[in-house]
Design an enzyme around this catalytic site. Structure first.
Site, PDB file in Angstrom:
ATOM      1  N   SER A  70     -27.178  33.666   4.741  1.00 40.50           N
ATOM      2  CA  SER A  70     -25.949  33.334   5.474  1.00 40.50           C
ATOM      3  C   SER A  70     -26.161  33.470   6.976  1.00 40.50           C
ATOM      4  CB  SER A  70     -24.821  34.282   5.062  1.00 40.50           C
ATOM      5  OG  SER A  70     -24.681  34.322   3.657  1.00 40.50           O
TER       6      SER A  70
HETATM    7  N1  SAH Z   1     -26.497  37.593   0.569  1.00 40.41           N
HETATM    8  C1  SAH Z   1     -27.613  36.670   0.749  1.00 40.41           C
HETATM    9  C2  SAH Z   1     -27.163  35.215   0.780  1.00 40.41           C
HETATM   10  C3  SAH Z   1     -26.965  34.730  -0.545  1.00 40.41           C
HETATM   11  S1  SAH Z   1     -26.828  33.001  -0.832  1.00 40.41           S
HETATM   12  C4  SAH Z   1     -28.424  37.008   1.970  1.00 40.41           C
HETATM   13  O1  SAH Z   1     -28.065  37.933   2.705  1.00 40.41           O
HETATM   14  O2  SAH Z   1     -29.463  36.369   2.168  1.00 40.41           O
HETATM   15  C5  SAH Z   1     -26.136  33.133  -2.454  1.00 40.41           C
HETATM   16  C6  SAH Z   1     -27.058  33.680  -3.509  1.00 40.41           C
HETATM   17  O3  SAH Z   1     -26.323  33.813  -4.708  1.00 40.41           O
HETATM   18  C7  SAH Z   1     -28.244  32.779  -3.836  1.00 40.41           C
HETATM   19  O4  SAH Z   1     -29.419  33.505  -3.673  1.00 40.41           O
HETATM   20  C8  SAH Z   1     -28.013  32.409  -5.289  1.00 40.41           C
HETATM   21  O5  SAH Z   1     -29.213  32.277  -6.033  1.00 40.41           O
HETATM   22  C9  SAH Z   1     -27.171  33.570  -5.782  1.00 40.41           C
HETATM   23  N2  SAH Z   1     -26.375  33.334  -6.990  1.00 40.41           N
HETATM   24  C10 SAH Z   1     -25.755  32.196  -7.393  1.00 40.41           C
HETATM   25  N3  SAH Z   1     -25.088  32.402  -8.544  1.00 40.41           N
HETATM   26  C11 SAH Z   1     -25.303  33.712  -8.890  1.00 40.41           C
HETATM   27  C12 SAH Z   1     -24.884  34.528  -9.974  1.00 40.41           C
HETATM   28  N4  SAH Z   1     -24.113  34.063 -10.954  1.00 40.41           N
HETATM   29  N5  SAH Z   1     -25.305  35.818  -9.998  1.00 40.41           N
HETATM   30  C13 SAH Z   1     -26.094  36.316  -9.014  1.00 40.41           C
HETATM   31  N6  SAH Z   1     -26.506  35.574  -7.959  1.00 40.41           N
HETATM   32  C14 SAH Z   1     -26.116  34.300  -7.896  1.00 40.41           C
END
Ligand code: SAH
Length: 206
Positions: A61
């Protein structure tokens, strides 16, 4: 500018925009090297206020979004926090310096490896990364003082409300294509919800 100077400039700018406010949160941003959480090729963009690709169609993000969410979570030293969507591990790293423990769940096995290795490089020990579907939460380790969801949810997963402590705070982007960042406080078995900013997160997958 070297990385430390770039990091300071990013923090100054987030403060002047009124996004970073609390002293502790500012300190955590200053002490967390974002360059360790982006793919090596993108290191020179680590302090640009934009989301960056981390592979598998996923993104770290933008710094302002991490700042907004970290402030809204009202982190305390004693908190045990659950994060859904570990991604790069950067949001968890920021929180790790503000709370007792962070439990973070990631669906993509490659990103589980990526976030674990980034957190290790940053010398962070109070974050545990779990492989799995975050919409089910992490019942074994709950209930949590705070829950932060970093992928877009069409609706708030019931299990997450259950695993939040009474009076606890949840920050979650709700919506399909675009979302509204919602801040919920648990009262009884419900969340008392307030709308914050519009945002765009990658969607929660199953
Ligand atoms: N917090 C992260 C940004 C995450 S982007 C950072 O600081 O870099 C969103 C993430 O959610 C992605 O890595 C994606 O793979 C994950 N995601 C999507 N669906 C999910 C689920 N059901 N359970 C866990 N993670 C999930």
């Amino acid at each position: 500018m070297n990385m430390v100077e770039k990091r300071k400039a990013m923090v100054e700018s987030l403060i002047s925009e009124g996004i970073l406010k609390k002293e502790r949160v500012i300190k955590s941003f200053l002490e967390t090297p974002r360059e360790l959480f982006v793919p090596e090729k993108q290191r020179n963009c680590a302090y640009v206020d934009e989301p960056l690709s981390i592979g598998g169609g996923q993104t770290i993000s933008a710094p302002h979004m991490v700042a907004i969410m970290s402030e809204l979570l009202e982190p305390r030293k004693t908190d045990r926090v659950l994060e859904i969507g570990s991604g790069s591990g950067y949001q968890a790293a920021i929180l790790s310096k503000l709370v007792k423990e962070v439990y973070t769940i990631e669906l993509d096995p490659e990103l589980v490896k990526f976030s674990r290795s980034n957190l290790k490089k940053a010398g962070i020990k109070n974050v545990k990364v779990f492989l799995g579907d975050g919409s089910k939460g992490l019942e074994r380790y709950g209930p949590f003082d705070k829950i932060i969801v970093t992928c877009g949810c069409p609706e708030i997963p019931e299990a997450l409300i259950e695993q939040l402590k009474e009076g606890g705070i949840m920050v979650i982007p709700v919506g399909s294509v675009t979302q509204i960042l919602m801040v919920g406080r648990k009262r009884g078995n419900n969340l008392d919800l307030k709308r914050n900013v519009e945002c765009v997160f990658v969607p929660l997958r199953h």
